[in-house]
Design a protein around this motif. Structure first.
Motif, mmCIF file in Angstrom:
data_model
loop_
_atom_site.group_PDB
_atom_site.id
_atom_site.type_symbol
_atom_site.label_atom_id
_atom_site.label_comp_id
_atom_site.label_asym_id
_atom_site.label_seq_id
_atom_site.Cartn_x
_atom_site.Cartn_y
_atom_site.Cartn_z
ATOM 1 N N VAL A 192 0.838 -1.192 0.000
ATOM 2 C CA VAL A 192 0.000 0.000 0.000
ATOM 3 C C VAL A 192 0.879 1.251 0.000
ATOM 4 O O VAL A 192 1.661 1.478 0.921
ATOM 5 C CB VAL A 192 -0.950 0.028 1.217
ATOM 6 C CG1 VAL A 192 -1.835 1.278 1.165
ATOM 7 C CG2 VAL A 192 -1.796 -1.234 1.265
ATOM 8 N N GLY A 219 -2.484 5.503 -1.059
ATOM 9 C CA GLY A 219 -3.545 4.518 -0.929
ATOM 10 C C GLY A 219 -3.618 3.504 -2.046
ATOM 11 O O GLY A 219 -4.328 2.494 -1.920
ATOM 12 N N THR A 220 -2.933 3.726 -3.144
ATOM 13 C CA THR A 220 -2.920 2.748 -4.232
ATOM 14 C C THR A 220 -2.025 1.573 -3.845
ATOM 15 O O THR A 220 -1.197 1.671 -2.933
ATOM 16 C CB THR A 220 -2.414 3.380 -5.534
ATOM 17 O OG1 THR A 220 -1.074 3.883 -5.334
ATOM 18 C CG2 THR A 220 -3.315 4.540 -5.958
ATOM 19 N N GLU A 221 -2.205 0.476 -4.557
ATOM 20 C CA GLU A 221 -1.453 -0.740 -4.251
ATOM 21 C C GLU A 221 -0.588 -1.158 -5.438
ATOM 22 O O GLU A 221 -0.987 -1.003 -6.591
ATOM 23 C CB GLU A 221 -2.424 -1.873 -3.886
ATOM 24 C CG GLU A 221 -3.251 -1.576 -2.648
ATOM 25 C CD GLU A 221 -4.245 -2.680 -2.330
ATOM 26 O OE1 GLU A 221 -4.369 -3.608 -3.157
ATOM 27 O OE2 GLU A 221 -4.881 -2.613 -1.267
#
Length: 348
Positions: free
Chosen positions: A251, A255-257
């Motif tokens: 993460v 907030g993106t993975e």
């Protein structure tokens, strides 16, 4: 007279070194690095501390650790501090194409060398665009000529760049564009007094797990460098640190993975302790001439590659086999303590 021809052939192929290889060690400002220096000063032939930086306008900043400098002077140990870039790739590009800025830098180097009694300086400029290749060679020429006029030396740390072009893969292309392509080894060795071939970081945080400086890779770069650099000006890089690869947090801050494979520097004392804590079996790779181990944490495999005294001994033998000027090791404080058993006391 056959024995004369045989002796000449032996020297030509580098099987005999006419002198003890010069032991160049890099020094950082950490207490562990300084402590290692103080404990082993008599086995160090040239000290290269990370004391100076320069910006895009040629402003040199930094200064010596007076404790280190006093010990070096007491033991008649020559000191050539590193000067590196503090303004990134674009800043270095600006410096290279600004004659006034370059002269400011050179003047500062001369002033510091005179004031503190340095033997000279080492350029450690990395992350350079391949399009600045000729401009960098010109900077080395200008700096070396100025230092030589005042009795000082200039050494150059270079990223190894066999096979002399970008190669096939996209990673190799990226490495050539920003890391390997800027070093014209033939030109640099013509102007500088010493070329430190940084034959380490074969695998890094940018790559899959693997040896820090596997022997086939080291040999490939060494043999290529020797096609353009005189052996009496070539110092072979020997890593004293390792890498620890593991799976990081997927993460990101936003907030993106995404995949997040981590690789951290790890010193010998930390590496040995980690193997003990994890009950890992340290293994020796007879092809790469490097120690390594793995273990599981949270059901995920972690890898550690660790240049140790065994690996150091094999690379030190390589230096003598090829009759090189010496070796350059990054960095004091990271080493397996048994490394020092492989080195003689320096005759000054």
């Amino acid at each position: 007279m056959k024995w004369l021809a045989l002796l000449a052939a032996v020297f030509a192929c580098g099987a005999v070194s006419a002198k003890q290889p010069d032991a160049l060690f890099y020094l950082m400002g950490s207490s562990k690095s300084v402590s290692s220096f103080a404990a082993h000063v008599d086995k160090i032939g040239l000290l290269v501390p990370t004391w100076y930086g320069v910006d895009n306008q040629g402003l040199v900043n930094g200064g010596p650790n007076q404790y280190v400098l006093s010990i070096a002077k007491q033991h008649r140990l020559p000191v050539e501090p590193i000067i590196s870039m503090t303004a990134g790739r674009n800043g270095f590009h600006a410096l290279l194409h600004d004659e006034t800025a370059k002269q400011h830098m050179i003047a500062s180097m001369l002033q510091q060398a005179e004031q503190y009694g340095y033997a000279g300086f080492q350029f450690d400029f990395e992350n350079i665009s391949w399009t600045d290749r000729d401009a960098y060679s010109l900077l080395v020429k200008q700096t070396a000529e100025a230092l030589h006029q005042h009795g000082f030396k200039l050494s150059i740390a270079v990223v190894p760049n066999a096979p002399g072009h970008a190669g096939e893969g996209r990673f190799s292309k990226w490495m050539w564009r920003y890391w390997r392509g800027a070093y014209d080894l033939a030109a640099l060795s013509q102007y500088a007094d010493l070329i430190c071939l940084m034959t380490y970081d074969q695998h890094t945080r940018w790559t899959t797990p693997g040896p820090v400086d596997g022997m086939p890779w080291v040999l490939n770069h060494l043999k290529y460098a020797l096609t353009v650099v005189p052996r009496e000006k070539l110092s072979l890089g020997i890593a004293l640190y390792g890498y620890h690869w593991y799976t990081g947090d997927p993460v990101r801050d936003d907030g993106t993975e995404a995949s997040n494979i981590k690789a951290d520097y790890i010193d010998a004392d930390e590496s040995i302790l980690l193997a003990q804590e994890q009950q890992a079996t340290v293994q020796w790779d007879p092809v790469e001439h490097e120690s390594w181990y793995y273990f599981y944490r949270d059901d995920m495999r972690e890898w550690v590659f660790m240049p140790d005294a065994h690996g150091f001994r094999d690379r030190y033998a390589l230096v003598k086999q090829y009759g090189l000027e010496g070796f350059c090791s990054w960095v004091l404080g990271a080493e397996d303590p048994k490394v020092w058993d492989e080195l003689p006391v320096v005759q000054r």
